[in-house]
Design a protein around this motif. Structure first.
Motif, PDB file in Angstrom:
ATOM      1  N   SER A 198       0.843  -1.189   0.000  1.00  0.00           N
ATOM      2  CA  SER A 198       0.000   0.000   0.000  1.00  0.00           C
ATOM      3  C   SER A 198       0.879   1.239   0.000  1.00  0.00           C
ATOM      4  CB  SER A 198      -0.906  -0.010   1.239  1.00  0.00           C
ATOM      5  OG  SER A 198      -1.553   1.233   1.408  1.00  0.00           O
TER       6      SER A 198
ATOM      7  N   ILE B 192      -9.162  -5.324   2.081  1.00  0.00           N
ATOM      8  CA  ILE B 192      -8.481  -5.252   0.785  1.00  0.00           C
ATOM      9  C   ILE B 192      -9.146  -4.218  -0.116  1.00  0.00           C
ATOM     10  CG2 ILE B 192      -7.629  -6.551  -1.189  1.00  0.00           C
ATOM     11  CD1 ILE B 192      -6.537  -7.321   1.650  1.00  0.00           C
ATOM     12  N   ASP B 193     -10.463  -4.327  -0.297  1.00  0.00           N
ATOM     13  CA  ASP B 193     -11.173  -3.391  -1.168  1.00  0.00           C
ATOM     14  C   ASP B 193     -11.018  -1.951  -0.720  1.00  0.00           C
ATOM     15  OD1 ASP B 193     -12.002  -5.646  -2.460  1.00  0.00           O
ATOM     16  OD2 ASP B 193     -14.116  -5.495  -1.926  1.00  0.00           O
ATOM     17  N   ARG B 194     -10.804  -1.745   0.565  1.00  0.00           N
ATOM     18  CA  ARG B 194     -10.717  -0.385   1.106  1.00  0.00           C
ATOM     19  C   ARG B 194      -9.275   0.094   1.248  1.00  0.00           C
ATOM     20  NH1 ARG B 194     -14.911  -1.011  -0.546  1.00  0.00           N
ATOM     21  NH2 ARG B 194     -16.906  -1.224   0.522  1.00  0.00           N
ATOM     22  N   GLY B 195      -8.298  -0.748   0.883  1.00  0.00           N
ATOM     23  CA  GLY B 195      -6.897  -0.356   1.017  1.00  0.00           C
ATOM     24  C   GLY B 195      -6.448  -0.259   2.457  1.00  0.00           C
TER      25      GLY B 195
ATOM     26  N   THR C 112      -5.913  -3.074 -12.114  1.00  0.00           N
ATOM     27  CA  THR C 112      -5.081  -3.478 -10.985  1.00  0.00           C
ATOM     28  C   THR C 112      -3.897  -2.542 -10.803  1.00  0.00           C
ATOM     29  OG1 THR C 112      -5.692  -5.801 -11.286  1.00  0.00           O
ATOM     30  CG2 THR C 112      -3.673  -5.370 -10.060  1.00  0.00           C
TER      31      THR C 112
ATOM     32  N   TYR D  75      -5.802  -1.732  -5.160  1.00  0.00           N
ATOM     33  CA  TYR D  75      -6.146  -1.592  -3.750  1.00  0.00           C
ATOM     34  C   TYR D  75      -5.115  -0.796  -2.968  1.00  0.00           C
ATOM     35  CZ  TYR D  75      -9.191  -5.481  -5.108  1.00  0.00           C
ATOM     36  OH  TYR D  75     -10.112  -6.282  -5.743  1.00  0.00           O
TER      37      TYR D  75
END
Length: 564
Positions: free
Chosen positions: A313, A450-453, A474, A487
């Protein structure tokens, strides 16, 4: 498990504590170099017990599993990219151009009479729908459904929370042809992977507003349009039951019912042995040994597009590219792969590309120095980023805070995901990076984290990305709050430019070269660390035809069933 789509929770072979320690210093020699009894399958390899429909009996039930209870069934929505959700969706909705064993798409005559490029300047693709094709609400499939999909996914209306707008954002118009069943799709620029678009057609009536698109498919599939329909979705029993649709205009499905039951991955083997499900992953050595001995069981193998990686991230310390690059260099990929491959009867090599599998044309090592274990190089980058070295075994510090990263994993995964996290934890610790492993509820892993980082590091699989442009979202640079499937929100305008050029290049060799150039930048940005192509090894009930390790192809829900 039967997974035909995008992100899938990561699992691998269970590792011993000794192997975890050995992997921190490099490849384990204990058993890793032994001869394997099975060669890697070639492109096109499948293990599905292919049989003509005439040799499959009418009737019977197929019992399958999902990794978790599914919330969002719209696979085009940002929360709907789970592979199990796509598997169920594609059983009950039109898959216009299913892929054969080599990953080549072909029009399904039950839905399409034809689909072809009818002009190149500008590029126009003309679809002729089967006039019998209809939705469960009685409406005929038409150009309106194509237009609704395009409108939702073209990226112009941020109220549609889409997973991927690539390809659709290159469409200039979707129009009616000679009648409602002829669709003319005009592109503003050439698009090489047009066959991946509208792969699953959804009904306009169920996606034509942001509210319907985002929330209308939560724990429900409102309208269907295939040989199968939903019988029930039972959250209490954690099962989804399907049945043949009597309104279906094509050949009757062989099976009477297919049920999907949510199971934690460690429970799959026991469920299979207890005959609660008819298929289970057999990739873990301890599971393989038990499943291979089970009565009336086939072990089926295939060559699938399936990769395991570590995602990074941009949040916190990782917002500095030098820290991300240090994570890359401090990660001994060969050690991780060696630990994974221990006791497998299947060769596993380190994966050096984000876009290509080793058994695909165009594959090359794009990792360069960023895929090479270099502890000294990692420490040098951290020094340059201002993180003070406090000595062996102690986290680095800067401005009074420790260099600490959260490694998020699902509590429902096999022990291997914990083991891999522990390997990374020890490897990065040698560079002065403290890694805290955070286990989260399995149902929350993708949707809330994951979807929200909401992670620094994590690991999952991307599967079945046969078309390279499927990976555009991606690695696409996020736009405001819209992160697409990137993500970790790591990207650059240069990467976007190269991917866009590749998607518009119809010469395959030139397109492949552009994707490889983009990949070199992806590695340098520290977006994610590729580990290996995951083998496809399944235990399947003997006598189950046209089902199993489908490799690069799609399963046929009409012809699968029990052999006569």
């Amino acid at each position: 498990m039967f997974k035909p789509h995008r992100a899938v929770a990561y699992t691998a072979a269970t590792l011993s504590a000794a192997l975890v320690m050995a992997a921190c210093g490099g490849p384990s020699g204990d058993g890793h170099d032994k001869a394997v009894s099975h060669a890697a399958p070639a492109v096109g390899a499948q293990g599905v017990n292919a049989q003509p429909a005439s040799k499959v009996r009418q009737g019977g039930t197929l019992k399958l599993s999902t990794q978790t209870w599914i919330t969002q069934y719209n696979e085009y929505q940002v929360d709907g990219t789970d592979g199990d959700a796509s598997a169920i969706l594609e059983q009950v909705e039109p898959v216009l151009m299913p892929k054969d064993a080599k990953g080549v798409p072909h029009p399904d005559p039950d839905y399409l009479r034809s689909a072809r490029v009818t002009s190149t300047a500008p590029q126009v693709v003309t679809y002729e729908l089967n006039p019998k094709a209809a939705w469960s609400d009685g409406k005929k499939m038409s150009y309106r459904d194509f237009a609704a999909v395009w409108h939702a996914l073209d990226g112009h209306d941020d109220r549609y929370l889409v997973a991927d707008s690539s390809g659709y954002d290159q469409i200039a118009d979707v129009a009616r042809g000679k009648d409602d069943q002829e669709v003319k799709v005009t592109f503003s620029t050439p698009y090489a992977d047009w066959q991946r678009l509208f792969r699953v057609l959804l009904p306009a009536a169920a996606i034509d507003t942001p509210e319907k698109f985002n929330k209308g498919w939560i724990q429900r599939i409102p309208v269907t349009g295939a040989a199968w329909k939903i019988k029930s979705i039972d959250k209490t029993a954690q099962t989804v039951s399907t049945m043949p649709d009597p309104k279906w205009w094509g050949a009757r499905p062989k099976l009477d019912s297919i049920t999907w039951r949510a199971l934690d991955l460690p429970a799959d083997t026991e469920a299979y042995l207890n005959k609660e499900v008819d298929e289970a992953p057999a990739i873990l050595p301890e599971d393989y040994k038990r499943l291979a001995k089970a009565p009336d069981t086939d072990i089926r193998r295939g060559a699938r597009w399936d990769e395991v990686h570590i995602s990074l991230s941009e949040r916190g310390a990782l917002g500095d590219v030098r820290v991300r690059q240090a994570v890359d260099l401090a990660t001994d990929r060969k050690g991780i792969v060696a630990a994974f491959a221990h006791d497998l009867d299947f060769p596993v090599e380190t994966l050096n590309s984000h876009f290509f599998m080793p058994n695909q044309a165009g594959y090359e090592d794009t990792a360069g120095k960023w895929g090479t274990f270099d502890l000294a190089g990692a420490k040098k980058l951290l020094d340059q980023a201002g993180w003070r070295d406090n000595g062996a075994g102690k986290p680095r510090t800067k401005g009074g805070r420790q260099l600490t990263l959260q490694y998020v994993i699902s509590s429902g995964s096999a022990s291997a995901s914990v083991d891999q996290a522990q390997i990374v934890q020890q490897q990065l610790g040698m560079a002065g990076i403290k890694v805290v492993i955070q286990q989260v509820p399995q149902a929350d892993f993708f949707v809330k984290f994951i979807d929200r980082g909401a992670f620094d590091l994590t690991s999952f699989r991307n599967v079945d990305e046969i078309f390279h442009s499927q990976l555009f979202s991606t690695f696409q640079q996020p736009k405001g709050a819209q992160a697409y499937l990137n993500y970790g929100r790591i990207g650059s305008p240069e990467i976007d430019k190269l991917m866009t050029q590749a998607s518009r290049t119809t010469d395959t060799s030139k397109s492949n070269a552009l994707y490889n150039e983009a990949d070199k930048l992806i590695w340098a940005e520290g977006h994610s660390i590729e580990l290996y192509q995951r083998p496809q090894i399944l235990a399947v009930r003997k006598g189950l035809a046209n089902f199993g390790a489908s490799g690069l192809g799609d399963s046929d829900f009409v012809t699968m069933g029990w052999q006569k």
